[in-house]
Motif scaffolding. Structure first.
Motif, short mmCIF file in Angstrom:
data_model
loop_
_atom_site.label_atom_id
_atom_site.label_comp_id
_atom_site.label_asym_id
_atom_site.label_seq_id
_atom_site.Cartn_x
_atom_site.Cartn_y
_atom_site.Cartn_z
N SER A 75 0.81 -1.21 0.00
CA SER A 75 0.00 0.00 0.00
C SER A 75 0.84 1.26 0.00
O SER A 75 0.31 2.36 0.05
CB SER A 75 -0.97 -0.01 1.19
OG SER A 75 -0.28 -0.05 2.40
N GLY A 76 2.18 1.11 -0.08
CA GLY A 76 3.06 2.25 -0.19
C GLY A 76 3.19 3.07 1.08
O GLY A 76 3.51 4.26 1.02
N GLU A 77 2.95 2.47 2.22
CA GLU A 77 3.04 3.19 3.50
C GLU A 77 4.49 3.47 3.87
O GLU A 77 5.33 2.58 3.79
CB GLU A 77 2.37 2.39 4.62
CG GLU A 77 0.89 2.24 4.49
CD GLU A 77 0.14 3.56 4.61
OE1 GLU A 77 0.68 4.51 5.21
OE2 GLU A 77 -0.97 3.63 4.08
N ASP A 78 4.77 4.70 4.27
CA ASP A 78 6.08 5.03 4.83
C ASP A 78 6.12 4.50 6.24
O ASP A 78 5.18 4.68 7.01
CB ASP A 78 6.30 6.55 4.85
CG ASP A 78 6.49 7.12 3.46
OD1 ASP A 78 7.06 6.41 2.60
OD2 ASP A 78 6.09 8.27 3.24
N VAL A 79 7.20 3.84 6.57
CA VAL A 79 7.33 3.25 7.89
C VAL A 79 7.86 4.29 8.86
O VAL A 79 8.84 4.98 8.58
CB VAL A 79 8.26 2.02 7.85
CG1 VAL A 79 8.44 1.44 9.23
CG2 VAL A 79 7.70 0.98 6.90
N SER A 80 7.19 4.41 9.97
CA SER A 80 7.64 5.33 11.01
C SER A 80 7.88 4.56 12.29
O SER A 80 7.34 3.48 12.47
CB SER A 80 6.57 6.40 11.25
OG SER A 80 5.40 5.81 11.76
N LEU A 81 8.67 5.12 13.14
CA LEU A 81 8.91 4.48 14.42
C LEU A 81 8.22 5.27 15.52
O LEU A 81 8.84 5.78 16.44
CB LEU A 81 10.42 4.35 14.69
CG LEU A 81 11.14 3.36 13.79
CD1 LEU A 81 12.63 3.34 14.10
CD2 LEU A 81 10.57 1.96 13.94
N SER A 82 6.93 5.38 15.38
CA SER A 82 6.16 6.06 16.41
C SER A 82 5.96 5.13 17.60
O SER A 82 6.46 4.02 17.62
CB SER A 82 4.82 6.54 15.83
OG SER A 82 4.13 5.45 15.28
#
Length: 170
Positions: A75-82
């Motif tokens: 789905s093209g999601e940018d991965v974040s480390l929240s």
């Protein structure tokens, strides 16, 4: 397993359109493997990387952590480390960023008790739900009624996410 992998291939085909083929590049995926073309495609698009030793493990089950990675990449999601809401996903877990993002997007959730169960295997019904969520078709589902999986399977069918699945999975 066959159904889940072929299902992932179908979703990736929907998201990326036509498929450009190249060598599968995996030592354990011979050209006569039933999913050879699908595996080549998802590797070409960077959805899968395989395991160390240049292997894919085509007959293995897919874990919840692996599914979170696949759904985010498709789905093209940018991965974040929240903030990590799961006590069983350490900050050093290889898929932590994907798990957090998939959870934030509602693609794949924990058990409501602070656990994600990253090493548990994904069922076909769970994979369908995740794909429906990842493709943004979940608004048609509404509140999850008793028998939640049937609602997602129906939406997946109406959205053509699962078209030809039985034909492809043999």
């Amino acid at each position: 397993m066959k159904k889940t992998f072929v299902f992932i291939f179908i979703v990736s085909t929907m998201l990326f359109g036509s498929i450009a083929y190249a060598s599968s590049g995996f030592l354990d995926v011979p050209e006569n493997h039933y999913a050879y073309e699908a595996i080549k495609s998802v590797k070409t698009y960077g959805i899968i990387n395989g395991y160390p030793g240049n292997i894919f493990k085509p007959n293995d089950l897919i874990s919840r952590a692996e599914m979170a990675v696949l759904m985010c990449r498709m789905s093209g999601e940018d991965v974040s480390l929240s903030a990590n809401p799961f006590s069983d996903v350490p900050d050093t877990h290889w898929a932590r960023g994907y798990i957090t993002k998939a959870n934030e997007k509602g693609i794949i959730l924990g058990n409501g008790k602070g656990l994600f169960r990253p090493d548990d295997f994904v069922t076909y019904e769970e994979a369908v739900k995740m794909a429906v969520m990842a493709t943004g078709k979940a608004s048609a589902v509404g509140i999850y009624p008793e028998g939640w999986s049937q609602s997602f399977i129906k939406i997946a069918s109406l959205s053509k996410i699962t078209d030809n699945l039985q034909t492809l999975s043999g």
